[in-house]
Design a protein around this motif. Sequence first.
Motif, PDB file in Angstrom:
ATOM      1  N   PRO A 105       0.835  -1.185   0.000  1.00 59.06           N
ATOM      2  CA  PRO A 105       0.000   0.000   0.000  1.00 59.06           C
ATOM      3  C   PRO A 105       0.883   1.252   0.000  1.00 59.06           C
ATOM      4  O   PRO A 105       1.896   1.291   0.689  1.00 59.06           O
ATOM      5  N   LEU A 106       0.465   2.238  -0.764  1.00 56.40           N
ATOM      6  CA  LEU A 106       1.282   3.444  -0.904  1.00 56.40           C
ATOM      7  C   LEU A 106       1.629   4.020   0.461  1.00 56.40           C
ATOM      8  O   LEU A 106       2.790   4.322   0.750  1.00 56.40           O
ATOM      9  N   VAL A 107       0.628   4.198   1.309  1.00 54.92           N
ATOM     10  CA  VAL A 107       0.796   4.675   2.690  1.00 54.92           C
ATOM     11  C   VAL A 107      -0.252   3.971   3.538  1.00 54.92           C
ATOM     12  O   VAL A 107      -1.075   3.213   3.030  1.00 54.92           O
ATOM     13  N   LEU A 108      -0.256   4.226   4.831  1.00 58.29           N
ATOM     14  CA  LEU A 108      -1.212   3.564   5.713  1.00 58.29           C
ATOM     15  C   LEU A 108      -2.459   4.393   5.979  1.00 58.29           C
ATOM     16  O   LEU A 108      -3.512   3.839   6.290  1.00 58.29           O
ATOM     17  N   ASN A 109      -2.347   5.724   5.844  1.00 55.76           N
ATOM     18  CA  ASN A 109      -3.474   6.590   6.221  1.00 55.76           C
ATOM     19  C   ASN A 109      -3.732   7.654   5.158  1.00 55.76           C
ATOM     20  O   ASN A 109      -2.787   8.149   4.525  1.00 55.76           O
ATOM     21  N   PRO A 110      -5.004   8.047   4.978  1.00 56.00           N
ATOM     22  CA  PRO A 110      -5.320   9.105   4.009  1.00 56.00           C
ATOM     23  C   PRO A 110      -4.599  10.418   4.301  1.00 56.00           C
ATOM     24  O   PRO A 110      -4.263  11.153   3.364  1.00 56.00           O
ATOM     25  N   ASP A 114      -2.426  13.374   1.895  1.00 53.23           N
ATOM     26  CA  ASP A 114      -2.540  14.843   1.933  1.00 53.23           C
ATOM     27  C   ASP A 114      -1.171  15.491   2.127  1.00 53.23           C
ATOM     28  O   ASP A 114      -0.830  16.475   1.453  1.00 53.23           O
ATOM     29  N   ASN A 115      -0.377  14.947   3.038  1.00 51.00           N
ATOM     30  CA  ASN A 115       0.952  15.505   3.307  1.00 51.00           C
ATOM     31  C   ASN A 115       1.866  15.377   2.089  1.00 51.00           C
ATOM     32  O   ASN A 115       2.618  16.312   1.756  1.00 51.00           O
ATOM     33  N   LEU A 116       1.800  14.223   1.426  1.00 50.94           N
ATOM     34  CA  LEU A 116       2.662  14.004   0.267  1.00 50.94           C
ATOM     35  C   LEU A 116       2.254  14.887  -0.913  1.00 50.94           C
ATOM     36  O   LEU A 116       3.108  15.298  -1.705  1.00 50.94           O
ATOM     37  N   GLY A 286      -1.005   7.845  -9.491  1.00 51.22           N
ATOM     38  CA  GLY A 286      -0.482   8.744  -8.482  1.00 51.22           C
ATOM     39  C   GLY A 286      -1.243   8.707  -7.180  1.00 51.22           C
ATOM     40  O   GLY A 286      -1.970   7.752  -6.873  1.00 51.22           O
ATOM     41  N   LEU A 287      -1.095   9.769  -6.412  1.00 56.36           N
ATOM     42  CA  LEU A 287      -1.659   9.829  -5.067  1.00 56.36           C
ATOM     43  C   LEU A 287      -3.178   9.711  -5.072  1.00 56.36           C
ATOM     44  O   LEU A 287      -3.749   8.982  -4.258  1.00 56.36           O
ATOM     45  N   ILE A 294      -6.756   3.272   0.037  1.00 61.40           N
ATOM     46  CA  ILE A 294      -6.194   3.607   1.354  1.00 61.40           C
ATOM     47  C   ILE A 294      -7.323   3.987   2.315  1.00 61.40           C
ATOM     48  O   ILE A 294      -7.302   3.627   3.502  1.00 61.40           O
ATOM     49  N   ASN A 295      -8.327   4.703   1.820  1.00 63.37           N
ATOM     50  CA  ASN A 295      -9.504   4.986   2.648  1.00 63.37           C
ATOM     51  C   ASN A 295     -10.155   3.691   3.130  1.00 63.37           C
ATOM     52  O   ASN A 295     -10.545   3.568   4.294  1.00 63.37           O
TER      53      ASN A 295
END
Length: 321
Positions: A105-110, A114-116, A286-287, A294-295
């Motif tokens: 998974p790209l990240v763990l949290n939505p 936003d930060n990226l 992309g993101l 991720i959601n």
Amino acid sequence: MSSKNFALIGAAGYIAPRHMKAIKETGNSLVAALDPYDGIGIMDSNFPQADFFTEFELFESFIDQWHRDGNKPIEYIAIATPNYLHSSHISFALRNGANAICEKPLVLNPSDIDNLQKIENETGKKVYTILQLRLHDSIIALKNKIAKELETNPNKIYDIDLTYLTSRGKWYFASWKGDEAKSGGIASNIGVHFFDMLSWIFGEVEENLVHLKQPDANAGFMKLKNATVRWFLSVNYDYIPEDIKATGKTTYRSITVDGEEFEFSEGFTDLHTRSYEHILNGGGFGLEEARNSINIVSEIRRLAPLVLQGEYHPFCKKVLS
């Protein structure tokens, strides 16, 4: 297309060889690789001349010095590290003048997305994730078939069962993969690309329920815009159907659409290379493409299990009976 320079963070893991192969098969060069584990002979059959580091600080210094020495820039940094480190390593790539190609998974949290996005805007560099099922020929054909059917019947609701079991040994639970805080749990680790694929084809989630939440198995129900989905994910060999065990297989993958088995067991070997080709040719995911899945998995982590209530996957009885 001219050859581009890559670096790789996380060179010793299970998925790293697919990234090395993709870099090589797209005609590019691996300049440097990082991993705290140093037993990676796989480097020899791919990029034996690449610089290798076991300490992040030395790797960081190398990347900085490479640019200062006026060498051709490192344009992409591939990331195949434990899930909880993805956001930090993506940020490192962007801030060091490289685009990031990160495993799922790209990240763990939505909130990480936003930060990226802010860092993308600051640096002008881009984040790509590996959503390889979107490039699988059979899945593309299914998406096209469903899209045509929905043109004539936009309110149709498909009935889907997703079952995925991939056996893992005791090592799994002693590693970061068995730690939900680091991996995101079963749904993130082995399910996120399936959730992405289903919501890509059948629409965004309208309802998300969990029936089973154990270290070795998760199950639940989702209502998508045009489908209801009962899903079961596990790394426990005991839950594999007996007829599959009899063949000697340790993995079982099944998706049924309106009771009909959807076959997509072949065609996985080159999907990382196709993902890299897609990115290098101006495409890539992309993101925002990653956000929906991720959601889903972050919400699954927060939900309390309903156990055997409502529309639960029949494999739940294997665990709870």
